[in-house]
Design an enzyme around this catalytic site. Structure first.
Site, PDB file in Angstrom:
ATOM      1  N   SER A  66       0.812  -1.217   0.000  1.00 56.56           N
ATOM      2  CA  SER A  66       0.000   0.000   0.000  1.00 56.56           C
ATOM      3  C   SER A  66       0.849   1.271   0.000  1.00 56.56           C
ATOM      4  O   SER A  66       2.004   1.275   0.426  1.00 56.56           O
ATOM      5  CB  SER A  66      -0.911   0.015   1.225  1.00 56.56           C
ATOM      6  OG  SER A  66      -1.682  -1.161   1.278  1.00 56.56           O
TER       7      SER A  66
HETATM    8  N1  SAH Z   1      -1.449  -4.468   3.684  1.00 57.35           N
HETATM    9  C1  SAH Z   1      -0.711  -4.980   2.567  1.00 57.35           C
HETATM   10  C2  SAH Z   1      -1.459  -4.699   1.301  1.00 57.35           C
HETATM   11  C3  SAH Z   1      -1.574  -5.916   0.496  1.00 57.35           C
HETATM   12  S1  SAH Z   1      -2.641  -5.796  -0.924  1.00 57.35           S
HETATM   13  C4  SAH Z   1       0.694  -4.413   2.522  1.00 57.35           C
HETATM   14  O1  SAH Z   1       0.954  -3.423   3.218  1.00 57.35           O
HETATM   15  O2  SAH Z   1       1.545  -4.946   1.810  1.00 57.35           O
HETATM   16  C5  SAH Z   1      -4.033  -6.715  -0.363  1.00 57.35           C
HETATM   17  C6  SAH Z   1      -3.769  -8.128   0.074  1.00 57.35           C
HETATM   18  O3  SAH Z   1      -5.033  -8.700   0.390  1.00 57.35           O
HETATM   19  C7  SAH Z   1      -3.154  -9.023  -1.002  1.00 57.35           C
HETATM   20  O4  SAH Z   1      -2.005  -9.627  -0.493  1.00 57.35           O
HETATM   21  C8  SAH Z   1      -4.246 -10.046  -1.281  1.00 57.35           C
HETATM   22  O5  SAH Z   1      -3.747 -11.332  -1.607  1.00 57.35           O
HETATM   23  C9  SAH Z   1      -4.995 -10.046   0.029  1.00 57.35           C
HETATM   24  N2  SAH Z   1      -6.352 -10.560  -0.058  1.00 57.35           N
HETATM   25  C10 SAH Z   1      -7.290 -10.334  -1.013  1.00 57.35           C
HETATM   26  N3  SAH Z   1      -8.414 -11.003  -0.730  1.00 57.35           N
HETATM   27  C11 SAH Z   1      -8.191 -11.663   0.442  1.00 57.35           C
HETATM   28  C12 SAH Z   1      -8.957 -12.545   1.248  1.00 57.35           C
HETATM   29  N4  SAH Z   1     -10.213 -12.876   0.936  1.00 57.35           N
HETATM   30  N5  SAH Z   1      -8.402 -13.045   2.368  1.00 57.35           N
HETATM   31  C13 SAH Z   1      -7.140 -12.730   2.715  1.00 57.35           C
HETATM   32  N6  SAH Z   1      -6.358 -11.909   2.003  1.00 57.35           N
HETATM   33  C14 SAH Z   1      -6.869 -11.379   0.883  1.00 57.35           C
END
Ligand code: SAH
Length: 219
Positions: A66
């Site tokens: 993010s």
């Molecule tokens: N907070 C993270 C942002 C990651 S992007 C950071 O700082 O790096 C969003 C993440 O949500 C991705 O890794 C994606 O795989 C995950 N995601 C999407 N749908 C999901 C679900 N149903 N359960 C768990 N994780 C999920």
């Protein structure tokens, strides 16, 4: 007692902190948590020179780390207390998780890609974090065995109000989540009224990857 936010060693990180302050991230504890979290550790090799830019960057599995300003805004909006138990959906790189872990008593983080989760867990070990628990699974279902939570942060865009997650929030809990089906979503904050109801406000517009159902097969 509020302490002065710490100053990072890397000048790029110092500039990033100035940018966040200019944009309205003002909570000293949140600023300190970001200032002491080296974003380069969470950024892929290919994007190392951009690790301290205020931008989302690609990580493995087609996901993103993010944008720091959005991390600051969402963390501040969550009003974490030292005793808070926080559920995070979407571990991704573990960057946001690490920042939450510096503010909360315990962080429970769920990710649907095994590859991402293993890499994030290695980073938590390297940083010596002792208050993060992770789970490989569908975060849309929350973590019922550990509910209710004081705070919930969702870092992938839910198509509608995430009711399953709201049901795992304490009566006076707070949840921050991007909600919407398109490329631009509303960043919503839900605050429990103590009687089973919630008030909702939209803080701003954001662009998150979607919250997908089930676990990833290719992980
Ligand atoms: N907070 C993270 C942002 C990651 S992007 C950071 O700082 O790096 C969003 C993440 O949500 C991705 O890794 C994606 O795989 C995950 N995601 C999407 N749908 C999901 C679900 N149903 N359960 C768990 N994780 C999920």
């Amino acid at each position: 007692m509020a302490r002065r936010p710490q100053t990072p060693a890397d000048p790029r990180h110092v500039r990033l902190m100035e940018t966040l302050r200019e944009q309205g991230v003002s909570d000293p504890a949140v600023l300190s948590a970001i200032a002491t979290t080296p974003r380069d550790l969470f950024t892929p090799e290919l994007f190392q020179e951009r690790a301290f830019e205020d931008q989302a960057l690609p990580i493995a599995c087609g996901q993103t780390i993010s944008q720091p300003y959005i991390v600051g805004l969402m963390t501040q909006a969550l009003k974490i207390e030292r005793r808070s138990r926080v559920l995070e959906i979407g571990t991704g790189s573990g960057y946001q998780t690490t920042i939450l872990s510096k503010l909360a008593r315990l962080v429970y983080s769920v990710e649907r890609y095994r590859t991402l989760l293993s890499a994030a867990e290695a980073r938590f070990r390297e940083l010596g974090l002792t208050n993060v628990v992770t789970r490989f699974g569908d975060g849309g279902q929350g973590w019922p065995e550990q509910a209710p939570f004081d705070r919930i942060m969702v870092t992938a865009a839910a198509p509608d109000d995430p009711r399953t997650l709201l049901a795992q929030l304490k009566p006076k809990g707070i949840m921050v989540a991007p909600v919407g089906r398109g490329p631009v979503q509303n960043l919503n904050r839900y605050v429990g009224d103590g009687e089973g109801g919630f008030t909702m406000e939209t803080l701003t517009e954001v662009r998150f990857v979607p919250l997908l159902e089930g676990v990833a097969k290719e992980s």
